[in-house]
Design an enzyme around this catalytic site. Sequence first.
Site, PDB file in Angstrom:
ATOM      1  N   ASP A  11     -29.385  43.189  10.122  1.00  0.00           N
ATOM      2  CA  ASP A  11     -29.617  41.871  10.735  1.00  0.00           C
ATOM      3  C   ASP A  11     -29.539  40.740   9.730  1.00  0.00           C
ATOM      4  O   ASP A  11     -29.631  39.572  10.119  1.00  0.00           O
ATOM      5  CB  ASP A  11     -30.991  41.842  11.424  1.00  0.00           C
ATOM      6  CG  ASP A  11     -31.012  42.727  12.657  1.00  0.00           C
ATOM      7  OD1 ASP A  11     -32.097  42.958  13.196  1.00  0.00           O
ATOM      8  OD2 ASP A  11     -29.927  43.218  13.049  1.00  0.00           O
ATOM      9  N   ILE A  17     -24.203  50.316  10.212  1.00  0.00           N
ATOM     10  CA  ILE A  17     -25.056  50.531  11.387  1.00  0.00           C
ATOM     11  C   ILE A  17     -24.304  50.266  12.690  1.00  0.00           C
ATOM     12  O   ILE A  17     -24.353  51.077  13.618  1.00  0.00           O
ATOM     13  CB  ILE A  17     -26.328  49.637  11.331  1.00  0.00           C
ATOM     14  CG1 ILE A  17     -27.074  49.837  10.012  1.00  0.00           C
ATOM     15  CG2 ILE A  17     -27.217  49.877  12.545  1.00  0.00           C
ATOM     16  CD1 ILE A  17     -27.711  51.198   9.833  1.00  0.00           C
ATOM     17  N   ARG A  35     -23.604  50.479  21.519  1.00  0.00           N
ATOM     18  CA  ARG A  35     -25.074  50.551  21.578  1.00  0.00           C
ATOM     19  C   ARG A  35     -25.586  51.423  22.726  1.00  0.00           C
ATOM     20  O   ARG A  35     -26.314  50.986  23.605  1.00  0.00           O
ATOM     21  CB  ARG A  35     -25.650  49.146  21.628  1.00  0.00           C
ATOM     22  CG  ARG A  35     -25.188  48.336  20.417  1.00  0.00           C
ATOM     23  CD  ARG A  35     -25.846  47.033  20.270  1.00  0.00           C
ATOM     24  NE  ARG A  35     -27.243  47.169  19.892  1.00  0.00           N
ATOM     25  CZ  ARG A  35     -28.049  46.106  19.829  1.00  0.00           C
ATOM     26  NH1 ARG A  35     -27.601  44.920  20.143  1.00  0.00           N
ATOM     27  NH2 ARG A  35     -29.315  46.255  19.486  1.00  0.00           N
ATOM     28  N   ARG A  56     -30.696  43.672  26.063  1.00  0.00           N
ATOM     29  CA  ARG A  56     -30.718  45.132  26.082  1.00  0.00           C
ATOM     30  C   ARG A  56     -32.082  45.706  25.701  1.00  0.00           C
ATOM     31  O   ARG A  56     -32.420  46.823  26.065  1.00  0.00           O
ATOM     32  CB  ARG A  56     -29.635  45.689  25.187  1.00  0.00           C
ATOM     33  CG  ARG A  56     -29.698  45.126  23.773  1.00  0.00           C
ATOM     34  CD  ARG A  56     -28.604  45.676  22.902  1.00  0.00           C
ATOM     35  NE  ARG A  56     -28.678  47.120  22.905  1.00  0.00           N
ATOM     36  CZ  ARG A  56     -27.916  47.900  23.670  1.00  0.00           C
ATOM     37  NH1 ARG A  56     -27.056  47.372  24.498  1.00  0.00           N
ATOM     38  NH2 ARG A  56     -28.052  49.192  23.630  1.00  0.00           N
ATOM     39  N   CYS A  70     -22.620  45.296  23.780  1.00  0.00           N
ATOM     40  CA  CYS A  70     -22.842  43.881  23.449  1.00  0.00           C
ATOM     41  C   CYS A  70     -21.828  43.530  22.376  1.00  0.00           C
ATOM     42  O   CYS A  70     -21.035  44.360  21.940  1.00  0.00           O
ATOM     43  CB  CYS A  70     -24.282  43.656  22.985  1.00  0.00           C
ATOM     44  SG  CYS A  70     -24.559  44.176  21.310  1.00  0.00           S
ATOM     45  N   ARG A  91     -32.144  32.794  20.907  1.00  0.00           N
ATOM     46  CA  ARG A  91     -32.741  34.087  21.275  1.00  0.00           C
ATOM     47  C   ARG A  91     -33.748  34.524  20.216  1.00  0.00           C
ATOM     48  O   ARG A  91     -34.719  35.206  20.515  1.00  0.00           O
ATOM     49  CB  ARG A  91     -31.659  35.166  21.391  1.00  0.00           C
ATOM     50  CG  ARG A  91     -30.658  34.926  22.477  1.00  0.00           C
ATOM     51  CD  ARG A  91     -29.759  36.110  22.669  1.00  0.00           C
ATOM     52  NE  ARG A  91     -30.547  37.331  22.882  1.00  0.00           N
ATOM     53  CZ  ARG A  91     -29.997  38.487  23.239  1.00  0.00           C
ATOM     54  NH1 ARG A  91     -28.702  38.585  23.395  1.00  0.00           N
ATOM     55  NH2 ARG A  91     -30.744  39.543  23.431  1.00  0.00           N
ATOM     56  N   LYS A 113     -39.492  38.634  16.365  1.00  0.00           N
ATOM     57  CA  LYS A 113     -38.908  38.914  17.693  1.00  0.00           C
ATOM     58  C   LYS A 113     -38.891  40.417  17.943  1.00  0.00           C
ATOM     59  O   LYS A 113     -39.290  40.885  19.015  1.00  0.00           O
ATOM     60  CB  LYS A 113     -37.484  38.377  17.756  1.00  0.00           C
ATOM     61  CG  LYS A 113     -36.679  38.885  18.949  1.00  0.00           C
ATOM     62  CD  LYS A 113     -35.269  38.336  18.997  1.00  0.00           C
ATOM     63  CE  LYS A 113     -34.297  39.112  18.186  1.00  0.00           C
ATOM     64  NZ  LYS A 113     -33.806  40.366  18.774  1.00  0.00           N
ATOM     65  N   ASN A 114     -38.471  41.199  16.939  1.00  0.00           N
ATOM     66  CA  ASN A 114     -38.264  42.640  17.141  1.00  0.00           C
ATOM     67  C   ASN A 114     -39.543  43.460  17.064  1.00  0.00           C
ATOM     68  O   ASN A 114     -39.502  44.675  17.202  1.00  0.00           O
ATOM     69  CB  ASN A 114     -37.191  43.163  16.178  1.00  0.00           C
ATOM     70  CG  ASN A 114     -35.819  42.633  16.551  1.00  0.00           C
ATOM     71  OD1 ASN A 114     -35.634  42.086  17.645  1.00  0.00           O
ATOM     72  ND2 ASN A 114     -34.873  42.762  15.644  1.00  0.00           N
TER      73      ASN A 114
HETATM   74  C1  EPZ Z   1     -32.802  47.272  16.836  1.00  0.00           C
HETATM   75  O1  EPZ Z   1     -31.759  47.527  17.766  1.00  0.00           O
HETATM   76  C2  EPZ Z   1     -32.918  45.765  16.717  1.00  0.00           C
HETATM   77  N1  EPZ Z   1     -33.292  45.200  18.014  1.00  0.00           N
HETATM   78  C3  EPZ Z   1     -31.582  45.187  16.240  1.00  0.00           C
HETATM   79  O2  EPZ Z   1     -31.757  43.776  16.059  1.00  0.00           O
HETATM   80  C4  EPZ Z   1     -31.240  45.818  14.889  1.00  0.00           C
HETATM   81  O3  EPZ Z   1     -29.979  45.350  14.473  1.00  0.00           O
HETATM   82  C5  EPZ Z   1     -31.214  47.349  15.030  1.00  0.00           C
HETATM   83  O4  EPZ Z   1     -32.470  47.816  15.552  1.00  0.00           O
HETATM   84  C6  EPZ Z   1     -30.966  48.042  13.693  1.00  0.00           C
HETATM   85  O5  EPZ Z   1     -31.960  47.675  12.779  1.00  0.00           O
HETATM   86  C7  EPZ Z   1     -34.594  45.253  18.407  1.00  0.00           C
HETATM   87  O6  EPZ Z   1     -35.447  45.775  17.716  1.00  0.00           O
HETATM   88  C8  EPZ Z   1     -34.913  44.642  19.740  1.00  0.00           C
HETATM   89  P1  EPZ Z   1     -30.712  51.202  16.746  1.00  0.00           P
HETATM   90  P2  EPZ Z   1     -31.540  49.026  18.321  1.00  0.00           P
HETATM   91  O7  EPZ Z   1     -31.036  52.007  17.953  1.00  0.00           O
HETATM   92  O8  EPZ Z   1     -32.829  49.737  18.380  1.00  0.00           O
HETATM   93  C9  EPZ Z   1     -26.909  53.900  17.480  1.00  0.00           C
HETATM   94  C10 EPZ Z   1     -31.250  41.502  16.309  1.00  0.00           C
HETATM   95  O9  EPZ Z   1     -30.321  40.821  15.854  1.00  0.00           O
HETATM   96  N2  EPZ Z   1     -27.655  54.464  18.619  1.00  0.00           N
HETATM   97  O10 EPZ Z   1     -31.578  51.341  15.538  1.00  0.00           O
HETATM   98  O11 EPZ Z   1     -30.726  48.922  19.549  1.00  0.00           O
HETATM   99  C11 EPZ Z   1     -26.567  52.433  17.680  1.00  0.00           C
HETATM  100  O12 EPZ Z   1     -25.380  52.284  18.419  1.00  0.00           O
HETATM  101  C12 EPZ Z   1     -30.977  42.879  16.870  1.00  0.00           C
HETATM  102  O13 EPZ Z   1     -32.454  41.141  16.308  1.00  0.00           O
HETATM  103  C13 EPZ Z   1     -27.080  55.483  19.378  1.00  0.00           C
HETATM  104  O14 EPZ Z   1     -25.940  55.914  19.109  1.00  0.00           O
HETATM  105  O15 EPZ Z   1     -30.667  49.669  17.159  1.00  0.00           O
HETATM  106  C14 EPZ Z   1     -26.435  51.945  16.250  1.00  0.00           C
HETATM  107  O16 EPZ Z   1     -25.140  52.261  15.772  1.00  0.00           O
HETATM  108  C15 EPZ Z   1     -29.496  43.209  16.865  1.00  0.00           C
HETATM  109  N3  EPZ Z   1     -27.771  55.999  20.429  1.00  0.00           N
HETATM  110  C16 EPZ Z   1     -27.466  52.774  15.481  1.00  0.00           C
HETATM  111  O17 EPZ Z   1     -27.758  53.905  16.329  1.00  0.00           O
HETATM  112  C17 EPZ Z   1     -29.036  55.550  20.758  1.00  0.00           C
HETATM  113  O18 EPZ Z   1     -29.632  56.079  21.727  1.00  0.00           O
HETATM  114  C18 EPZ Z   1     -28.770  52.059  15.192  1.00  0.00           C
HETATM  115  O19 EPZ Z   1     -29.178  51.446  16.390  1.00  0.00           O
HETATM  116  C19 EPZ Z   1     -29.597  54.516  19.989  1.00  0.00           C
HETATM  117  C20 EPZ Z   1     -28.899  54.005  18.923  1.00  0.00           C
END
Ligand code: EPZ
Length: 425
Positions: free
Chosen positions: A310, A332, A121, A92, A116, A404, A22-23
């Site tokens: 995840d 995370i 996020r 998102r 969410c 999803r 998916k990702n």
């Molecule tokens: C991706 O989300 C995945 N989604 C998530 O999978 C996964 O949990 C996550 O990466 C971490 O591995 C997809 O790929 C579609 P991040 P993402 O940006 O990119 C903070 C699932 O279950 N952050 O790596 O949104 C954020 O809040 C989903 O399949 C900022 O502060 O995660 C988090 O604490 C859930 N500012 C950390 O960084 C930003 O601009 C990591 O988030 C971006 C992120």
Amino acid sequence: MEKLVIEGGKPLYGDVKISGAKNAALPLIAATLLVGGRHHLKNVPDLRDTRTILRLMETMGVVWQRNGDELIIDSSDLKSHEAPYEMVKTMRASVLVLGPLLARLGKAKISLPGGCAIGARPINYHLLGFEKLGVTCNLENGYVEAVIEGRMKGAVIYFDIPSVTATENLLTAAVLAEGTTTIKNAAREPEIGNLIDMLITMGARIEGRGTDKLVVEGVASLNPAQIAIIPDRIEAGTYLIAIAATGGKGKVTHCKPEHLPALLEKLRAAGIIVTENENEIEIDATHMQSEAGFKEVDITTMPYPGYATDLQAQFMALMTMSNGVSVVNETIFENRFMHVAELQRMGADIRINGSRASVKGRGINGLAGAPVMATDLRASSSLVIAGLAASGRTDISRIYHLERGYEFMVEKLRKLGASVWKEKE
Ligand code: EPZ
């Protein structure tokens, strides 16, 4: 709405075929906005989330067709550069259209995704990166209006946190920028490697695949993509944990063991036999049916190649059946323990203290079926695992969360011998 009903307590045996990730599918589908023409994507899972991003892109003028697991996407006639709130609030990852739209059209209007279940996020790293490339981002009325005159200009971008989708968004913007873009502290998840491979088939020039420093030489134009989506490592990990939690034995096929470095070690530490072959993983926990339970194992979630956030909820379900106390440290996301209250309804003994949860295992017969509620995608798969292992019946409501990210889950579980079906709530 529908609920999932599980008659638990039966060991799972057999093979389960893993679908495309998916990702990976979400950023790669979004990246077809970069250039018109017919893009061919293979091994694309048919999920609620992939249908959502395709629906969003249809509103922009994209046409597509699915032949089995192959998607043909034609983004030649873009008519809109907007992602409305109604679509973004349901998923998102819709923000992933920002980079390609800015590269192709020089403008994009995207609803801010909002929070969410698992956390606030924000997307500040995405926006800061685009501004480094010369884009002006105005936030108003819950939308980001991003615009640039002409091409983006290459720059050095540093992420405080190796954000997965921020890395993907900036990659898809940089490939058509003028000059060199360097992304430092980039995320290294396998899905980013899949995106890089796709962009290179389109004519992009990217160095540093698999490392935390990506160097992109912008090009003037790209060609349509030909790419296969990598197997879903989170789906694979979920089924490995499910088979283990029931004291079963089986094989997870069409997957890449090298994408699960942390989980396989943690399963072995829990006393489970794990064998890695080229495209499959064998797991054997039958000895747990007689022994007193799994060994307690601590996990700390980290960016790849650390333990995947995840797969945190799923492993916690397993640890409720250990023979000691294990600590789950979620570094995370700030609110990714929504599954705890539901697991406690099934008899789990878990105490939360900030980002840490102490799980006092109650042996392999520690869980009993109960009505529970899914709150987010991975929490819901944790409840499925608990329901499969627990004695008696478990009813899981709001299973749209599950749909999803898990293709054909009921069929795949039934093939492993589970007693599981859907009912109207
Ligand atoms: C991706 O989300 C995945 N989604 C998530 O999978 C996964 O949990 C996550 O990466 C971490 O591995 C997809 O790929 C579609 P991040 P993402 O940006 O990119 C903070 C699932 O279950 N952050 O790596 O949104 C954020 O809040 C989903 O399949 C900022 O502060 O995660 C988090 O604490 C859930 N500012 C950390 O960084 C930003 O601009 C990591 O988030 C971006 C992120």
